[in-house]
Design a protein around this motif. Structure first.
Motif, PDB file in Angstrom:
ATOM      1  N   SER A  18       6.038  -9.856   3.475  1.00 47.97           N
ATOM      2  CA  SER A  18       4.983  -9.290   2.632  1.00 47.97           C
ATOM      3  C   SER A  18       4.205  -8.211   3.379  1.00 47.97           C
ATOM      4  CB  SER A  18       4.030 -10.383   2.155  1.00 47.97           C
ATOM      5  OG  SER A  18       4.699 -11.263   1.271  1.00 47.97           O
ATOM      6  N   VAL A  19       3.960  -8.434   4.664  1.00 44.61           N
ATOM      7  CA  VAL A  19       3.277  -7.435   5.490  1.00 44.61           C
ATOM      8  C   VAL A  19       4.145  -6.185   5.612  1.00 44.61           C
ATOM      9  CG1 VAL A  19       2.382  -6.932   7.803  1.00 44.61           C
ATOM     10  CG2 VAL A  19       1.906  -9.152   6.729  1.00 44.61           C
ATOM     11  N   LEU A  20       5.447  -6.374   5.830  1.00 52.17           N
ATOM     12  CA  LEU A  20       6.379  -5.248   5.926  1.00 52.17           C
ATOM     13  C   LEU A  20       6.332  -4.389   4.663  1.00 52.17           C
ATOM     14  CD1 LEU A  20       8.802  -3.883   7.447  1.00 52.17           C
ATOM     15  CD2 LEU A  20      10.275  -5.397   6.099  1.00 52.17           C
ATOM     16  N   LEU A  21       6.250  -5.037   3.497  1.00 52.72           N
ATOM     17  CA  LEU A  21       6.222  -4.305   2.233  1.00 52.72           C
ATOM     18  C   LEU A  21       4.835  -3.757   1.900  1.00 52.72           C
ATOM     19  CD1 LEU A  21       8.503  -6.529  -0.027  1.00 52.72           C
ATOM     20  CD2 LEU A  21       9.089  -4.437   1.210  1.00 52.72           C
ATOM     21  N   GLY A  22       3.805  -4.258   2.575  1.00 47.90           N
ATOM     22  CA  GLY A  22       2.443  -3.805   2.296  1.00 47.90           C
ATOM     23  C   GLY A  22       1.871  -4.421   1.026  1.00 47.90           C
ATOM     24  N   THR A  23       2.249  -5.644   0.726  1.00 45.78           N
ATOM     25  CA  THR A  23       1.814  -6.318  -0.496  1.00 45.78           C
ATOM     26  C   THR A  23       0.337  -6.657  -0.429  1.00 45.78           C
ATOM     27  OG1 THR A  23       4.027  -7.267  -0.654  1.00 45.78           O
ATOM     28  CG2 THR A  23       2.319  -8.252  -2.043  1.00 45.78           C
ATOM     29  N   ARG A  24      -0.337  -6.458  -1.560  1.00 45.32           N
ATOM     30  CA  ARG A  24      -1.769  -6.751  -1.683  1.00 45.32           C
ATOM     31  C   ARG A  24      -1.989  -7.768  -2.798  1.00 45.32           C
ATOM     32  NH1 ARG A  24      -0.764  -1.395  -1.636  1.00 45.32           N
ATOM     33  NH2 ARG A  24      -1.046  -1.150  -3.878  1.00 45.32           N
ATOM     34  N   LEU A  25      -2.898  -8.697  -2.581  1.00 41.87           N
ATOM     35  CA  LEU A  25      -3.328  -9.651  -3.605  1.00 41.87           C
ATOM     36  C   LEU A  25      -4.545  -9.042  -4.279  1.00 41.87           C
ATOM     37  CD1 LEU A  25      -2.966 -12.527  -4.817  1.00 41.87           C
ATOM     38  CD2 LEU A  25      -4.508 -13.336  -3.032  1.00 41.87           C
ATOM     39  N   ALA A  33      -2.259 -14.933 -10.708  1.00 35.19           N
ATOM     40  CA  ALA A  33      -2.282 -14.135  -9.487  1.00 35.19           C
ATOM     41  C   ALA A  33      -1.597 -12.803  -9.770  1.00 35.19           C
ATOM     42  CB  ALA A  33      -1.566 -14.849  -8.344  1.00 35.19           C
ATOM     43  N   THR A  34      -2.133 -11.748  -9.185  1.00 32.27           N
ATOM     44  CA  THR A  34      -1.531 -10.427  -9.329  1.00 32.27           C
ATOM     45  C   THR A  34      -1.368  -9.812  -7.949  1.00 32.27           C
ATOM     46  OG1 THR A  34      -2.575 -10.125 -11.483  1.00 32.27           O
ATOM     47  CG2 THR A  34      -1.742  -8.148 -10.395  1.00 32.27           C
ATOM     48  N   LEU A  35      -0.146  -9.362  -7.682  1.00 33.24           N
ATOM     49  CA  LEU A  35       0.191  -8.692  -6.430  1.00 33.24           C
ATOM     50  C   LEU A  35       0.548  -7.245  -6.729  1.00 33.24           C
ATOM     51  CD1 LEU A  35       2.587 -11.364  -4.858  1.00 33.24           C
ATOM     52  CD2 LEU A  35       0.163 -11.043  -4.374  1.00 33.24           C
ATOM     53  N   GLU A  36       0.278  -6.380  -5.778  1.00 31.14           N
ATOM     54  CA  GLU A  36       0.688  -4.983  -5.881  1.00 31.14           C
ATOM     55  C   GLU A  36       1.305  -4.537  -4.570  1.00 31.14           C
ATOM     56  OE1 GLU A  36      -2.348  -2.873  -9.063  1.00 31.14           O
ATOM     57  OE2 GLU A  36      -2.571  -2.399  -6.929  1.00 31.14           O
ATOM     58  N   LEU A  37       2.202  -3.561  -4.685  1.00 28.51           N
ATOM     59  CA  LEU A  37       2.730  -2.890  -3.505  1.00 28.51           C
ATOM     60  C   LEU A  37       3.058  -1.458  -3.880  1.00 28.51           C
ATOM     61  CD1 LEU A  37       6.129  -2.639  -3.618  1.00 28.51           C
ATOM     62  CD2 LEU A  37       5.892  -5.073  -3.258  1.00 28.51           C
ATOM     63  N   ASP A  38       2.939  -0.572  -2.905  1.00 22.17           N
ATOM     64  CA  ASP A  38       3.240   0.836  -3.137  1.00 22.17           C
ATOM     65  C   ASP A  38       4.745   1.025  -3.203  1.00 22.17           C
ATOM     66  OD1 ASP A  38       0.515   1.484  -3.091  1.00 22.17           O
ATOM     67  OD2 ASP A  38       0.551   1.782  -0.909  1.00 22.17           O
ATOM     68  N   LEU A  93       3.928  -0.935  -7.807  1.00 23.99           N
ATOM     69  CA  LEU A  93       4.498  -2.057  -8.553  1.00 23.99           C
ATOM     70  C   LEU A  93       3.416  -3.123  -8.661  1.00 23.99           C
ATOM     71  CD1 LEU A  93       6.874  -3.613  -9.867  1.00 23.99           C
ATOM     72  CD2 LEU A  93       7.329  -4.548  -7.573  1.00 23.99           C
ATOM     73  N   ARG A  94       3.204  -3.631  -9.868  1.00 29.00           N
ATOM     74  CA  ARG A  94       2.232  -4.701 -10.103  1.00 29.00           C
ATOM     75  C   ARG A  94       2.962  -5.902 -10.684  1.00 29.00           C
ATOM     76  NH1 ARG A  94      -2.071  -2.417 -13.487  1.00 29.00           N
ATOM     77  NH2 ARG A  94      -2.783  -1.627 -11.478  1.00 29.00           N
ATOM     78  N   ALA A  95       2.783  -7.065 -10.051  1.00 27.61           N
ATOM     79  CA  ALA A  95       3.371  -8.323 -10.521  1.00 27.61           C
ATOM     80  C   ALA A  95       2.235  -9.261 -10.909  1.00 27.61           C
ATOM     81  CB  ALA A  95       4.233  -8.948  -9.426  1.00 27.61           C
ATOM     82  N   ALA A  96       2.090  -9.513 -12.206  1.00 28.17           N
ATOM     83  CA  ALA A  96       1.014 -10.357 -12.724  1.00 28.17           C
ATOM     84  C   ALA A  96       1.615 -11.652 -13.259  1.00 28.17           C
ATOM     85  CB  ALA A  96       0.251  -9.633 -13.821  1.00 28.17           C
ATOM     86  N   LEU A 113       6.231  -7.654 -14.577  1.00 33.63           N
ATOM     87  CA  LEU A 113       6.303  -6.660 -13.510  1.00 33.63           C
ATOM     88  C   LEU A 113       6.223  -5.279 -14.145  1.00 33.63           C
ATOM     89  CD1 LEU A 113       8.789  -8.989 -12.532  1.00 33.63           C
ATOM     90  CD2 LEU A 113       7.761  -7.963 -10.521  1.00 33.63           C
ATOM     91  N   SER A 114       5.200  -4.543 -13.745  1.00 37.61           N
ATOM     92  CA  SER A 114       4.964  -3.213 -14.303  1.00 37.61           C
ATOM     93  C   SER A 114       4.822  -2.211 -13.181  1.00 37.61           C
ATOM     94  CB  SER A 114       3.671  -3.204 -15.123  1.00 37.61           C
ATOM     95  OG  SER A 114       3.739  -4.137 -16.164  1.00 37.61           O
ATOM     96  N   THR A 115       5.165  -0.976 -13.491  1.00 43.59           N
ATOM     97  CA  THR A 115       4.895   0.108 -12.564  1.00 43.59           C
ATOM     98  C   THR A 115       3.682   0.882 -13.062  1.00 43.59           C
ATOM     99  OG1 THR A 115       6.480   1.518 -13.714  1.00 43.59           O
ATOM    100  CG2 THR A 115       7.271   0.335 -11.758  1.00 43.59           C
TER     101      THR A 115
END
Length: 137
Positions: A18-25, A33-38, A93-96, A113-115
């Motif tokens: 998750s750190v490698l991908l830069g995922t944010r809560l 829960a919703t996560l995002e990553l660039d 990318l947003r995962a809700a 999952l939405s962009t």
């Protein structure tokens, strides 16, 4: 033990992938829960779309975090399915995910999952459903 936002953020930060991908809560609690990553070039496949494996990762992790709001912090994915609706393009990318049903040891969740593009417009690109199991030690 209850899974708080602070503990959830620490859990995400403790996941090397998750750190490698830069995922944010970006949202957490009340069964969701919703996560995002660039979306970056190194996460794309040969046609310039976000790789399906990244979408699968985001669905899996968002589903598990959502389930943690109902089951507590010690959970594992029991399984999930994903349906890709359209190629994922954009800047984020947003995962809700949200809990549909939870018992004492298992929760079933869904995830959209939405962009998000440069103008803030969102496009649904995949949906997922998963089962999460509480660990009892």
């Amino acid at each position: 033990m209850e899974l708080t936002l602070e503990l959830a953020e620490k859990t995400l930060a403790a996941q090397p992938f998750s750190v490698l991908l830069g995922t944010r809560l970006i949202a957490f609690g009340a069964g969701g829960a919703t996560l995002e990553l660039d979306i970056r070039p190194d996460l794309q496949q040969q046609n310039g779309y976000l790789h399906g494996g990244v979408l699968g990762y985001a669905a899996d992790n968002a589903i598990t975090f959502a389930a943690g709001t109902a089951l507590g912090p010690e959970v594992l994915t029991g399984g999930f399915t994903i349906s890709y609706l359209r190629p994922a393009q954009g800047t984020v990318l947003r995962a809700a995910a949200s809990v549909v049903h939870a018992g004492k040891r298992q929760a079933t969740c869904t995830c959209e999952l939405s962009t998000v593009d440069e103008d803030g417009a969102t496009t649904l690109c995949a949906i997922a459903q998963g089962t999460v199991i509480a660990l009892r030690r």
